[in-house]
Design an enzyme around this catalytic site. Structure first.
Site, short mmCIF file in Angstrom:
data_model
loop_
_atom_site.label_atom_id
_atom_site.label_comp_id
_atom_site.label_asym_id
_atom_site.label_seq_id
_atom_site.Cartn_x
_atom_site.Cartn_y
_atom_site.Cartn_z
N TYR B 101 0.98 -1.25 -0.15
CA TYR B 101 0.44 0.23 -0.07
C TYR B 101 0.85 1.38 -0.27
CZ TYR B 101 -2.52 3.73 1.52
OH TYR B 101 -3.71 5.39 1.71
N GLU B 189 -3.04 7.82 -4.59
CA GLU B 189 -2.72 6.39 -3.44
C GLU B 189 -2.63 4.88 -4.36
OE1 GLU B 189 -6.23 5.38 -0.30
OE2 GLU B 189 -6.87 4.11 -1.20
#
Lengths: 289, 381
Positions: B101, B189
């Protein structure tokens, strides 16, 4: 005594457009010393009786201004705030709505190494009733007294000031910290100023959903609180994921819920009003204890 | 403002972040052609502005162009959380070994951007933050300097990224940070950030939300704005200079100032009702603005009463009253109105409204209670 502003406050207006000149006049009516305004290229002239300067630095040199109020529209608001900070102004109050978050991150990074206090943006400003008003609030709703008042909202501040005034509870200083996610003087810092102020007998903290400023203010008061406080949180009925007008008023995931804020205040022994109308009663009760 | 995955990925690719080969398709034919051109197994992914599309069946793997065609046929036109899928992104399937992530967003409390990196990718990061906060490495670069090489290195060490991926992941973190800055993002992101079986690193998904306040200096991104049916009223309201949020109750709300409107919504709930909307007319609203605000609220068929709560500062009570009277005169509303005026020129406003068919109350609490009571009455014919 009061915090941030008093009768010696000398104000410079940045952005003397339609809104700026309207509110400059109302500040003067209130008795605030409006000593100048910046208008690049118009230095040396006057507008509505206010001397104009090309730069903030020049205005500070000639007028000893220690406070500025920023009405400059969002695209240039960062520049205006940075110019005031660079000129060493003690207090900058930014009214402008819609400043990009990236710009405010830069401004607050510069503030870390400056002595300036920035209030706002996207707030109504601050008022020490009876002494000075640097903002856009309707002054008639405020009265001098001992209640310090911190709020993230504009009109809700007027509403609550009006309720306090009608109940005979005057205010020491009211600080509208602003509704944006990144602001110069977050709620906990504003609460700290009032907690340290001898003229403030009780503190009213008006918060909103979003962020964790209220939780941090509650934590600070639990540890360092010297006087009674009362809180109110707007947006208890707001659904998650919906931005309620203010860029900062949004519940995302489990962050920023009203429940978390109410719990934090209650754990700090600070009563939370269910409606603005309950605030004066809670303040009176808190002062009696 | 949200961008689609394919739009975000184009921006990442432009910044030098590796992404899988992919093409956008709006028909099954186009999806088949895209899969043929990619010439490998593909993922067919719904492009909608909501999370959780995988769980909703909006992502399918296809081993052949024919399968890609079937997948696109199934996904195009489906509804995910109320949004219709109009486009699919056909993308070469990655050879996934592990998922990381990586994200950048402003940290409100620290007043700095925060860069987050975790070896527990592919999941909801809020979930990871709640259950395994130590699994997320965080760095707070100065917005004046950007994400420096040493800060990116510290992040990959702190997150425990494997030796072989340290340099590429640190490099991608710095590139993602520059995308975040250049697009005025409120969220940038990559989740998951794939580590492939051959050790290479690749953006599996991409999310880019742009700060609406910065769109004035992002003309290219502003063009990508899509208005869904749900948001049409909100957009219309924004064009008129006020903010509107649709809610699911039956008491229409109009007020001035975000905090006051929120408090009004709460007062309605405390009186046992449910607000139909949030509507802030902003500061200094004139007669016409009040009129269009009332029209927008009344256009919602669920609305059974309307509560107007104005505390005048810059806004004048007489202007508000004139706007309301104009609506009553020209299009008599099908539901009852309740108004509470206070502050600047409130007295003048109340005088103008005397005799008009609407309820007037002194306080917010009384006005809310009255509006809730009226919402439960049978609708006038």
């Amino acid at each position: 005594m009061s915090v941030l502003l008093d009768r010696d406050t000398r104000v410079l207006v940045q952005g003397l457009g339609r809104e700026g000149s309207f509110h400059a006049a109302r500040m003067k009516d209130y008795g605030t010393k409006v000593v100048g305004a910046t208008k690049p290229g118009k230095g040396g002239t006057t507008q509505d009786g206010i001397p104009l300067f090309d730069t903030v630095a020049e205005a500070v040199d000639s007028t000893d201004a220690n406070t500025s109020i920023v009405f400059v529209p969002a695209p240039d608001a960062m520049d205006a705030m940075l110019e005031a900070i660079d000129a060493g102004i003690d207090l900058v109050i930014a009214i402008t709505e819609g400043v990009p978050v990236a710009d405010m991150l830069k401004v607050t990074a510069v503030l870390e190494t400056a002595t300036t206090i920035l209030v706002g943006p996207n707030g109504p400003g601050a008022i020490t009733p009876g002494q000075a008003k640097v903002g856009i609030m309707p002054a008639e709703n405020f009265s001098p007294g001992g209640v310090g008042f911190v709020s993230r909202s504009g009109t809700l501040t007027y509403e609550i000031a009006d309720l306090l005034t009608r109940a005979g509870l005057g205010q020491s200083t009211c600080i509208g910290v602003g509704g944006d996610p990144i602001i110069g003087l977050p709620t906990p810092d504003a609460v700290r100023l009032l907690n340290e102020d001898p003229a403030t007998e009780a503190i009213v903290i008006v918060g909103e959903i979003g962020g964790s400023a209220e939780e941090r203010a509650a934590e600070y008061m639990r540890a360092e609180g010297k006087k009674p406080a009362v809180a109110f949180i707007a947006g208890r009925s707001a659904p998650p994921g919906k931005r309620m007008g203010h860029a900062g008023a949004i519940v995302s995931g489990n962050q920023g819920t009203a429940e978390s804020k109410v719990r934090a205040f209650e754990e700090a022994g600070i009563p939370v009003a269910n409606a603005p109308s309950e605030i004066p009663g809670l303040v009176k009760r808190a002062l009696r204890r | 403002m949200k961008l689609h995955e394919f739009q975000a990925k184009q921006l990442l690719a432009r910044a030098g972040i590796p992404i899988p080969d992919g093409r956008i398709a709006t028909t099954a034919d186009e999806a088949e052609a895209a899969a043929r051109a990619i010439d490998a197994p593909v993922a067919v992914k719904a492009q909608v502005h909501v999370g959780g599309r995988g769980k909703a069946g909006g992502i399918k793997v296809a081993k052949s162009p024919a399968e890609a065609r079937d997948a696109a046929k199934a996904i195009l036109g489906m509804e995910i959380k109320g949004l219709r899928v109009e486009k699919v992104y056909v993308e070469r399937a990655a050879q996934v070994d592990r998922e990381l992530y990586l994200g950048v967003t402003p940290d409100r409390d620290r007043r700095r951007p925060v860069v987050m990196l975790s070896t527990v990718g592919g999941m909801d990061i809020e979930e990871v933050a709640a259950t395994n906060p130590e699994k997320i490495a965080r760095g707070w670069p100065s917005p004046l300097l950007g994400l420096l090489p040493f800060e990116a290195r510290s992040l990959v060490f702190a997150a425990g990224v494997s030796e072989k991926q340290r340099d590429p992941v640190a490099d991608i973190a710095r590139r993602l940070y520059s995308v975040y800055v250049e697009t005025d993002a409120s969220l940038a992101e990559i989740n998951p950030l794939f580590v492939q079986k051959d050790g290479s690193v690749l953006a599996g998904d991409a999310k880019l939300d742009v700060d609406d306040n910065a769109l004035f200096r992002q003309p290219e991104l502003a063009k990508l704005k899509e208005v869904s049916k749900d948001d049409e009223t909100e957009e219309k309201a924004r064009a008129l200079g006020f903010s509107y949020v649709q809610l699911d109750g039956d008491v229409g709300i109009i007020g001035n100032g975000a905090g006051l409107v929120m408090a009004t919504l709460d007062a309605v709930r405390d009186a046992g009702g449910k607000a139909a909307n949030f509507l802030d007319v902003g500061g200094g609203a004139k007669e016409e603005v009040v009129r269009s605000a009332l029209e927008i609220v009344l256009a919602n068929p669920r609305v059974r009463s309307v509560l107007i709560n104005i505390f005048g500062g810059i806004t004048r009570g007489d202007e508000v009253a004139r706007g309301v009277l104009d609506v009553i005169r020209t299009h008599p509303p099908r539901v009852p109105l309740v108004i509470r005026l206070s502050g600047t020129e409130a007295e003048a406003g109340r005088r103008l409204l005397a005799g008009a068919p609407l309820g007037s109350r002194e306080t917010m609490d009384d006005a809310a209670a009255e509006a809730v009571r009226l919402a439960t009455q049978p609708v006038r014919a």
